[in-house]
Design an enzyme around this catalytic site. Structure first.
Site, PDB file in Angstrom:
ATOM      1  N   ASP A   1      36.681  45.984  33.716  1.00  0.00           N
ATOM      2  CA  ASP A   1      35.742  45.086  34.482  1.00  0.00           C
ATOM      3  C   ASP A   1      35.998  44.002  33.719  1.00  0.00           C
ATOM      4  O   ASP A   1      35.699  43.909  32.311  1.00  0.00           O
ATOM      5  CB  ASP A   1      34.122  45.583  34.462  1.00  0.00           C
ATOM      6  CG  ASP A   1      34.234  46.845  35.393  1.00  0.00           C
ATOM      7  OD1 ASP A   1      35.061  47.236  36.028  1.00  0.00           O
ATOM      8  OD2 ASP A   1      33.266  47.626  35.158  1.00  0.00           O
TER       9      ASP A   1
ATOM     10  N   HIS B   1      36.367  44.190  39.138  1.00  0.00           N
ATOM     11  CA  HIS B   1      37.090  45.601  38.632  1.00  0.00           C
ATOM     12  C   HIS B   1      38.559  45.588  39.099  1.00  0.00           C
ATOM     13  O   HIS B   1      39.033  45.329  40.172  1.00  0.00           O
ATOM     14  CB  HIS B   1      36.409  46.777  39.239  1.00  0.00           C
ATOM     15  CG  HIS B   1      37.050  48.109  38.973  1.00  0.00           C
ATOM     16  ND1 HIS B   1      36.389  48.906  38.292  1.00  0.00           N
ATOM     17  CD2 HIS B   1      38.104  48.823  39.504  1.00  0.00           C
ATOM     18  CE1 HIS B   1      37.141  50.184  38.190  1.00  0.00           C
ATOM     19  NE2 HIS B   1      38.111  50.196  38.896  1.00  0.00           N
TER      20      HIS B   1
ATOM     21  N   GLU C   1      34.116  45.197  44.546  1.00  0.00           N
ATOM     22  CA  GLU C   1      33.949  44.580  43.064  1.00  0.00           C
ATOM     23  C   GLU C   1      34.880  43.445  42.933  1.00  0.00           C
ATOM     24  O   GLU C   1      35.929  43.978  42.487  1.00  0.00           O
ATOM     25  CB  GLU C   1      33.682  45.572  42.184  1.00  0.00           C
ATOM     26  CG  GLU C   1      32.534  46.579  42.279  1.00  0.00           C
ATOM     27  CD  GLU C   1      32.371  47.668  41.480  1.00  0.00           C
ATOM     28  OE1 GLU C   1      33.289  47.678  40.522  1.00  0.00           O
ATOM     29  OE2 GLU C   1      31.631  48.349  41.647  1.00  0.00           O
TER      30      GLU C   1
ATOM     31  N   HIS D   1      37.603  54.330  34.958  1.00  0.00           N
ATOM     32  CA  HIS D   1      37.310  54.049  33.485  1.00  0.00           C
ATOM     33  C   HIS D   1      37.152  55.341  32.558  1.00  0.00           C
ATOM     34  O   HIS D   1      37.375  55.361  31.266  1.00  0.00           O
ATOM     35  CB  HIS D   1      35.904  53.689  33.674  1.00  0.00           C
ATOM     36  CG  HIS D   1      35.511  52.228  34.249  1.00  0.00           C
ATOM     37  ND1 HIS D   1      36.026  51.145  33.426  1.00  0.00           N
ATOM     38  CD2 HIS D   1      35.136  51.790  35.294  1.00  0.00           C
ATOM     39  CE1 HIS D   1      35.714  50.102  33.918  1.00  0.00           C
ATOM     40  NE2 HIS D   1      35.269  50.137  35.182  1.00  0.00           N
TER      41      HIS D   1
END
Length: 261
Positions: free
Chosen positions: A176, A244, A241, A169
């Site tokens: 996300d 993500h 996740e 990120h």
């Protein structure tokens, strides 16, 4: 992303490119440094003239723009954005981004996301991508890290990337997101909310959770829809996740871009 940036390796990725020759031409730069780079640069040039400058930007947004990142919605206004760290609806229960409401990415990942939106809407015009987080300044990464100071550093890395190492990120190469049904204005049921920490959110545990009745078939299908769209456009998921996706692995992101301050 909050967990460590660990990328899935999918053996069938090249087969997907063979099925989508246009996407291969546009996005194969994610697989090789030199291969077809001129094609994606042409795409960037053609899009840059269409990007409109927003009327107002926060200090954080101005900083990211000055560092060469682009507002996702300036490339494709149809992509929905709901920054979870500009609210208290997140794992930390804190508004981290303040008044910032725009999602930024490096240009190539942003173009790939535009392509993902196109493919999603081609399958179902009533669906749209909904972005929860994208580029994140290193200063914000430090805030997230320090907010968990009650957890020992060796364990804290399980929840938030160490700013000394950096998150994908922090290079503007991770996003996300989920899918929203525009007819109901509700996100598709993925089995857990964003920022859920536990096995229910793990893509690698989906079959187990399905067999145990903790996830249902529709929830898994919704995740697969999102995952397949993102894979087709050059993004890769991680193991922990469902929301993500990385456009580059961390080492490649560090080599390609400067960290976002």
């Amino acid at each position: 992303m909050i967990f460590k940036d660990t990328v899935f390796h999918f053996k069938k990725r090249k087969r997907l490119y063979l099925l989508f020759p246009f996407l291969y031409l546009v996005l194969s730069c994610t697989s090789s440094e030199n291969e077809n780079s001129e094609t994606i640069n042409e795409q960037a040039d053609s899009l840059s003239g269409a990007i409109s400058a927003p009327a107002h930007l926060t200090e954080m947004e101005l900083s990211m723009q000055s560092q060469g990142l682009v507002d996702i919605q300036s490339i494709d206004p149809s992509i929905r954005v709901d920054l979870k760290y500009s609210s208290t609806d997140n794992f930390f229960g804190k508004d981290i981004y303040g008044d910032s409401e725009k999602a930024f990415l490096q240009e190539k990942p942003a173009i790939a996301l535009k392509l993902a939106q196109y493919l999603l809407k081609k399958q179902n015009p009533d669906y749209s991508l909904l972005v929860y987080d994208a580029a994140r300044p290193l200063s914000v990464q430090r805030v997230l890290w320090e907010s968990l100071d009650s957890i020992p550093s060796r364990n804290r890395k399980n929840y938030v990337a160490d700013p000394e190492v950096g998150s994908i990120h922090n290079y503007g190469c991770a996003v996300d997101l989920t899918i929203v049904d525009l007819t109901t204005n509700q996100a598709l049921d993925m089995g857990t909310p964003f920022d859920y920490f536990g096995h229910l959110a793990y893509p690698r545990k989906e079959n187990q959770m399905l067999n145990e009745g903790k996830l249902n078939q529709k929830q898994v299908e919704n995740r697969l829809l999102l995952r397949n769209i993102m894979l087709t456009t050059g993004y890769g998921p991680i193991t922990s996740e469902w929301w993500h996706f990385n456009f580059y692995p961390l080492a490649r992101a560090k080599k390609t871009y400067k960290i976002i301050e």
